[in-house]
Design a protein around this motif. Structure first.
Motif, short mmCIF file in Angstrom:
data_model
loop_
_atom_site.label_atom_id
_atom_site.label_comp_id
_atom_site.label_asym_id
_atom_site.label_seq_id
_atom_site.Cartn_x
_atom_site.Cartn_y
_atom_site.Cartn_z
N GLU A 197 0.82 -1.21 0.00
CA GLU A 197 0.00 0.00 0.00
C GLU A 197 0.85 1.26 0.00
O GLU A 197 0.33 2.37 0.13
N ARG A 198 2.16 1.08 -0.12
CA ARG A 198 3.09 2.20 -0.06
C ARG A 198 2.86 3.03 1.21
O ARG A 198 2.70 4.26 1.19
N LEU A 199 2.83 2.34 2.34
CA LEU A 199 2.60 3.01 3.61
C LEU A 199 3.77 3.94 3.93
O LEU A 199 4.91 3.68 3.57
N SER A 200 3.49 4.99 4.63
CA SER A 200 4.54 5.94 5.01
C SER A 200 5.39 5.35 6.12
O SER A 200 4.99 4.43 6.83
N SER A 201 6.58 5.93 6.27
CA SER A 201 7.46 5.47 7.34
C SER A 201 6.82 5.65 8.70
O SER A 201 6.97 4.82 9.60
N ALA A 202 6.09 6.75 8.86
CA ALA A 202 5.43 7.01 10.15
C ALA A 202 4.39 5.95 10.46
O ALA A 202 4.29 5.46 11.59
N THR A 203 3.60 5.57 9.44
CA THR A 203 2.58 4.53 9.64
C THR A 203 3.24 3.19 9.99
O THR A 203 2.79 2.49 10.90
N ILE A 204 4.31 2.87 9.28
CA ILE A 204 5.01 1.61 9.54
C ILE A 204 5.62 1.62 10.94
O ILE A 204 5.56 0.62 11.66
#
Length: 363
Positions: A42-49
């Motif tokens: 989902e191309r999650l952001s670094s912050a979300t990960i």
């Protein structure tokens, strides 16, 4: 493998945990959020990960080494991966071909040789320790037995199982037998109990001895005495261990004391048997059992994984245990498939080579 659902895991957490486990297995290094961002579907952001990783850590699935910004799986994380996230446990064509090549060699002329080959192929393909524990010969069906009189109240008991395993054992007895009496007892056992296990033979003879007409049957008395002594004195299976030196090269076992403890364990037959038995028994009806790190009862196995399976033959009366022991950072998908395929291959070869027979029920 049995899949265990966990409602607290959404698809994102599953994806991140699976990615961390697979990457850590491949590299041996802690996994940072930057590398996960590139892999995320989902191309999650670094912050979300980072938030997802923090959740997984707080729930006990990941740990965070102090010297690194990345995370590594815990025993609980590996367990969730094995139970829920593995993509496939089907053996690859390359691994199957290698197993077939080693196990089907022309020099495999006995069950013992096959078991030795099995421990070798497990070690070679896993890069870890391959272990095989054949069943006790007293649990295999009787084909032939002989008793030979020796000096000093000793008797040599020679037992041949229905798969061709031979065990020679010297037993001490307080009764003075003649060779003719020993021969008669052996004939009686073979003629009446071929296809029974030694354990079953002893129990049946004891039952017959309770019948009034058999109380003074000298042949039965001799049989129960000789069978009991044959079973009581050191009925230990062979244990085939291959590749123990492989742990020297594992960075996971860099601790010298931990390595010494493992080497000592591999030298103790009873410990190995107990570890494989506990692993298989904990899996209930699963084809392959996996015990990870702290799931092992033995403290010196707390940094190890055991992957094991039973190799069944002669119906259900005899079971060999085969397995791989290594660090918790293992190629779980591949090694589970290798252990299962090897166990089934052994079963087929035992029958094909005439080492095993169909289970003949007595009654």
């Amino acid at each position: 493998m049995l899949k265990r659902s966990d409602n607290s895991f959404d698809d994102r957490k599953k994806e991140i945990l699976g990615a961390i486990v697979r990457r850590h297995i491949a590299t041996g290094e802690p996994v940072g959020s930057a590398s996960l961002t590139r892999q995320s579907s989902e191309r999650l952001s670094s912050a979300t990960i980072r938030n997802i990783c923090a959740e997984l850590e707080s729930e006990g699935y990941l740990s965070h080494p102090h010297t690194s910004a990345g995370r590594v799986p815990t025993d609980k994380g590996y367990r969730y991966y094995v139970d829920n996230l593995m993509k496939s446990t089907k053996v690859s064509r390359l691994d199957a071909a290698r197993i077939n090549e080693i196990l089907e060699g022309e020099s495999v002329t006995s069950p013992g040789k096959l078991m030795e080959r099995t421990s070798r192929v497990l070690s070679q393909l896993s890069g870890n320790v391959g272990i095989v524990v054949p069943p006790l010969i007293s649990q295999e069906m009787l084909h032939h037995i002989e008793f030979v009189k020796l000096a000093d109240s000793r008797v040599l008991a020679i037992t041949v199982s229905s798969i061709g395993r031979v065990q020679d054992k010297v037993i001490r007895i307080d009764v003075a037998f003649s060779q003719d009496e020993l021969n008669a007892t052996a004939r009686y056992l073979v003629e009446n109990f071929s296809g029974w296990t030694l354990f079953e033979i002893r129990e049946e003879i004891l039952r017959r001895m309770t019948e009034e007409k058999a109380l003074y049957d000298k042949l039965l008395q001799n049989a129960v005495l000789l069978c009991s002594r044959s079973l009581q004195e050191g009925d230990q299976p062979d244990v085939f261990v291959e590749g123990a030196s492989n742990i020297i090269s594992k960075p996971d076992f860099a601790d010298t004391e931990r390595m010494k403890a493992l080497f000592k364990m591999f030298e103790q037959k009873s410990r190995i048997i107990k570890i494989l038995n506990e692993c298989i028994e904990s899996a209930h009806r699963e084809a392959v059992a996996v015990r990870i790190g702290s799931e092992n009862a033995a403290s010196d196995m707390s940094s190890c994984t055991v992957i094991a399976s039973g190799c069944f033959y002669q119906g259900s009366s005899s079971v060999a245990r085969i397995g791989v022991v290594g660090p918790t950072r293992l190629e779980y998908d591949r090694l589970i498939s290798i252990v299962e395929y090897t166990a089934r291959m052994c079963e087929r070869l035992l029958i094909a080579r005439g080492f095993a027979v169909e289970d003949r029920k007595h009654g």
